[in-house]
Design a protein around this motif. Structure first.
Motif, short mmCIF file in Angstrom:
data_model
loop_
_atom_site.label_atom_id
_atom_site.label_comp_id
_atom_site.label_asym_id
_atom_site.label_seq_id
_atom_site.Cartn_x
_atom_site.Cartn_y
_atom_site.Cartn_z
N HIS A 5 0.85 -1.19 0.00
CA HIS A 5 0.00 0.00 0.00
C HIS A 5 0.88 1.23 0.00
O HIS A 5 1.87 1.31 0.72
CB HIS A 5 -0.90 0.01 1.24
N ALA A 6 0.46 2.21 -0.78
CA ALA A 6 1.21 3.45 -0.85
C ALA A 6 0.76 4.36 0.27
O ALA A 6 -0.31 4.20 0.84
CB ALA A 6 0.98 4.13 -2.20
N ARG A 7 1.58 5.32 0.54
CA ARG A 7 1.23 6.29 1.56
C ARG A 7 0.06 7.12 1.08
O ARG A 7 -0.07 7.42 -0.11
CB ARG A 7 2.41 7.20 1.85
N PRO A 8 -0.83 7.56 1.97
CA PRO A 8 -1.99 8.34 1.57
C PRO A 8 -1.61 9.61 0.83
O PRO A 8 -2.25 9.98 -0.13
CB PRO A 8 -2.71 8.65 2.88
N THR A 11 -0.51 8.90 -3.01
CA THR A 11 -1.58 8.61 -3.96
C THR A 11 -2.16 9.90 -4.52
O THR A 11 -2.40 10.03 -5.72
CB THR A 11 -2.68 7.78 -3.29
N ALA A 12 -2.38 10.85 -3.70
CA ALA A 12 -2.94 12.13 -4.14
C ALA A 12 -1.96 12.83 -5.06
O ALA A 12 -2.35 13.43 -6.07
CB ALA A 12 -3.28 13.01 -2.94
N ARG A 14 0.37 11.35 -6.94
CA ARG A 14 0.38 10.60 -8.20
C ARG A 14 -0.83 10.94 -9.06
O ARG A 14 -0.73 11.14 -10.26
CB ARG A 14 0.42 9.10 -7.92
N ARG A 15 -2.01 11.03 -8.46
CA ARG A 15 -3.23 11.35 -9.20
C ARG A 15 -3.15 12.76 -9.79
O ARG A 15 -3.54 13.00 -10.92
CB ARG A 15 -4.45 11.23 -8.29
#
Length: 149
Positions: A5-8, A11-12, A14-15
Protein backbone atom coordinates in the motif's frame (compact mmCIF):
# COMPACT_ATOMS: atom_id res chain seq x y z
CA UNK A 1 2.96 0.67 7.02
CA UNK A 2 1.30 -2.16 5.25
CA UNK A 3 3.18 -3.84 2.46
CA UNK A 4 1.76 -3.18 -1.01
CA UNK A 5 0.00 0.00 0.00
CA UNK A 6 1.21 3.45 -0.85
CA UNK A 7 1.23 6.29 1.56
CA UNK A 8 -1.99 8.34 1.57
CA UNK A 9 -0.23 11.54 0.49
CA UNK A 10 1.66 9.78 -2.33
CA UNK A 11 -1.58 8.61 -3.96
CA UNK A 12 -2.94 12.13 -4.14
CA UNK A 13 0.36 13.38 -5.60
CA UNK A 14 0.38 10.60 -8.20
CA UNK A 15 -3.23 11.35 -9.20
CA UNK A 16 -2.50 15.07 -9.51
CA UNK A 17 0.61 14.34 -11.63
CA UNK A 18 -1.38 12.06 -13.95
CA UNK A 19 -4.13 14.68 -14.28
CA UNK A 20 -1.58 17.40 -15.10
CA UNK A 21 0.04 15.17 -17.75
CA UNK A 22 -3.33 14.30 -19.32
CA UNK A 23 -4.39 17.95 -19.47
CA UNK A 24 -1.02 18.96 -20.92
CA UNK A 25 -1.30 16.19 -23.52
CA UNK A 26 -4.77 17.37 -24.54
CA UNK A 27 -3.64 20.97 -24.88
CA UNK A 28 -0.49 20.15 -26.83
CA UNK A 29 -2.23 17.51 -28.95
CA UNK A 30 -5.07 19.78 -29.96
CA UNK A 31 -2.68 22.55 -30.96
CA UNK A 32 -0.66 20.38 -33.34
CA UNK A 33 -1.62 20.49 -37.02
CA UNK A 34 -3.36 17.54 -38.53
CA UNK A 35 -1.42 15.43 -40.99
CA UNK A 36 -4.50 14.25 -42.83
CA UNK A 37 -4.97 15.60 -46.35
CA UNK A 38 -7.92 15.29 -48.70
CA UNK A 39 -7.24 15.34 -52.41
CA UNK A 40 -10.33 13.66 -53.82
CA UNK A 41 -12.74 15.77 -55.91
CA UNK A 42 -16.19 15.10 -57.21
CA UNK A 43 -18.03 17.11 -59.83
CA UNK A 44 -21.77 16.77 -59.93
CA UNK A 45 -23.84 18.20 -62.76
CA UNK A 46 -27.21 19.57 -61.76
CA UNK A 47 -29.99 20.07 -64.25
CA UNK A 48 -33.29 21.57 -63.26
CA UNK A 49 -35.96 21.31 -65.89
CA UNK A 50 -39.02 23.45 -65.76
CA UNK A 51 -42.22 21.99 -67.00
CA UNK A 52 -44.35 23.57 -69.63
CA UNK A 53 -48.04 23.33 -70.27
CA UNK A 54 -49.12 22.89 -73.87
CA UNK A 55 -52.14 24.93 -74.94
CA UNK A 56 -54.91 23.40 -77.00
CA UNK A 57 -54.12 23.45 -80.72
CA UNK A 58 -56.08 23.75 -83.95
CA UNK A 59 -58.62 26.14 -82.42
CA UNK A 60 -61.32 27.01 -84.94
CA UNK A 61 -64.49 29.08 -84.67
CA UNK A 62 -67.69 28.77 -86.63
CA UNK A 63 -70.74 30.99 -86.19
CA UNK A 64 -74.26 31.58 -87.41
CA UNK A 65 -75.76 35.06 -87.37
CA UNK A 66 -79.47 35.52 -86.77
CA UNK A 67 -81.32 38.86 -86.63
CA UNK A 68 -80.72 39.31 -82.86
CA UNK A 69 -78.31 36.53 -81.80
CA UNK A 70 -75.10 34.89 -82.91
CA UNK A 71 -74.35 31.22 -82.17
CA UNK A 72 -70.64 30.43 -81.95
CA UNK A 73 -69.04 26.97 -81.95
CA UNK A 74 -65.39 26.41 -81.06
CA UNK A 75 -63.41 23.24 -81.75
CA UNK A 76 -59.86 22.41 -80.65
CA UNK A 77 -57.42 19.54 -80.17
CA UNK A 78 -56.55 18.37 -76.63
CA UNK A 79 -53.48 19.65 -74.87
CA UNK A 80 -50.62 17.17 -74.90
CA UNK A 81 -49.69 18.07 -71.30
CA UNK A 82 -49.99 15.61 -68.43
CA UNK A 83 -52.57 16.08 -65.68
CA UNK A 84 -54.93 18.34 -67.62
CA UNK A 85 -57.89 19.12 -65.35
CA UNK A 86 -59.96 21.03 -67.89
CA UNK A 87 -60.24 23.93 -70.30
CA UNK A 88 -61.38 27.53 -69.86
CA UNK A 89 -62.73 29.64 -72.70
CA UNK A 90 -62.01 33.33 -72.79
CA UNK A 91 -63.95 35.77 -74.95
CA UNK A 92 -61.84 38.79 -75.97
CA UNK A 93 -63.71 42.00 -76.82
CA UNK A 94 -60.79 44.12 -78.02
CA UNK A 95 -58.94 46.78 -76.08
CA UNK A 96 -57.84 44.26 -73.45
CA UNK A 97 -61.36 43.45 -72.21
CA UNK A 98 -62.28 39.79 -71.80
CA UNK A 99 -64.74 37.50 -70.11
CA UNK A 100 -64.05 33.95 -68.95
CA UNK A 101 -66.65 31.25 -69.48
CA UNK A 102 -67.29 28.39 -67.05
CA UNK A 103 -64.50 25.77 -67.13
CA UNK A 104 -65.01 22.60 -69.16
CA UNK A 105 -63.81 19.12 -68.26
CA UNK A 106 -60.55 17.55 -69.46
CA UNK A 107 -62.27 15.62 -72.25
CA UNK A 108 -63.85 18.69 -73.87
CA UNK A 109 -62.91 19.56 -77.44
CA UNK A 110 -65.91 21.68 -78.44
CA UNK A 111 -68.05 24.49 -77.05
CA UNK A 112 -71.17 26.23 -78.32
CA UNK A 113 -72.63 29.46 -77.01
CA UNK A 114 -75.09 32.13 -78.06
CA UNK A 115 -74.63 35.87 -77.60
CA UNK A 116 -76.50 39.01 -78.49
CA UNK A 117 -75.63 39.99 -82.07
CA UNK A 118 -74.77 43.49 -80.83
CA UNK A 119 -71.75 41.98 -79.01
CA UNK A 120 -70.42 40.69 -82.31
CA UNK A 121 -71.22 43.91 -84.17
CA UNK A 122 -69.96 46.38 -81.55
CA UNK A 123 -66.81 44.58 -80.37
CA UNK A 124 -63.76 42.91 -81.89
CA UNK A 125 -64.74 39.46 -80.62
CA UNK A 126 -62.19 36.61 -80.63
CA UNK A 127 -61.76 33.52 -78.44
CA UNK A 128 -58.93 31.63 -76.78
CA UNK A 129 -58.96 28.30 -74.92
CA UNK A 130 -56.79 27.75 -71.86
CA UNK A 131 -55.38 24.41 -70.72
CA UNK A 132 -55.87 24.01 -66.95
CA UNK A 133 -53.84 21.55 -64.86
CA UNK A 134 -54.37 20.02 -61.44
CA UNK A 135 -51.11 21.63 -60.26
CA UNK A 136 -52.26 25.17 -61.09
CA UNK A 137 -50.40 25.88 -64.31
CA UNK A 138 -52.18 26.96 -67.48
CA UNK A 139 -51.48 27.86 -71.10
CA UNK A 140 -53.46 29.92 -73.60
CA UNK A 141 -54.11 28.95 -77.22
CA UNK A 142 -53.82 31.29 -80.19
CA UNK A 143 -56.81 33.55 -80.83
CA UNK A 144 -59.57 32.56 -83.21
CA UNK A 145 -60.30 34.75 -86.14
CA UNK A 146 -62.63 37.67 -85.46
CA UNK A 147 -66.32 36.78 -85.23
CA UNK A 148 -68.15 39.06 -87.68
CA UNK A 149 -71.81 39.20 -88.76
Amino acid sequence: MNAGHARPGATAIRRAAILVLLVAGLIVGSSLPSWATFADEATVGTTVETGTVAPPTNLTAGWTCAPTTTTITLNWAHSTSARVSGYRLRVHFGGGAYQDQAPLGPGAVTWTGTTNRANVTNYTMTFTVWTLTDYGWSAESAHTERIVC
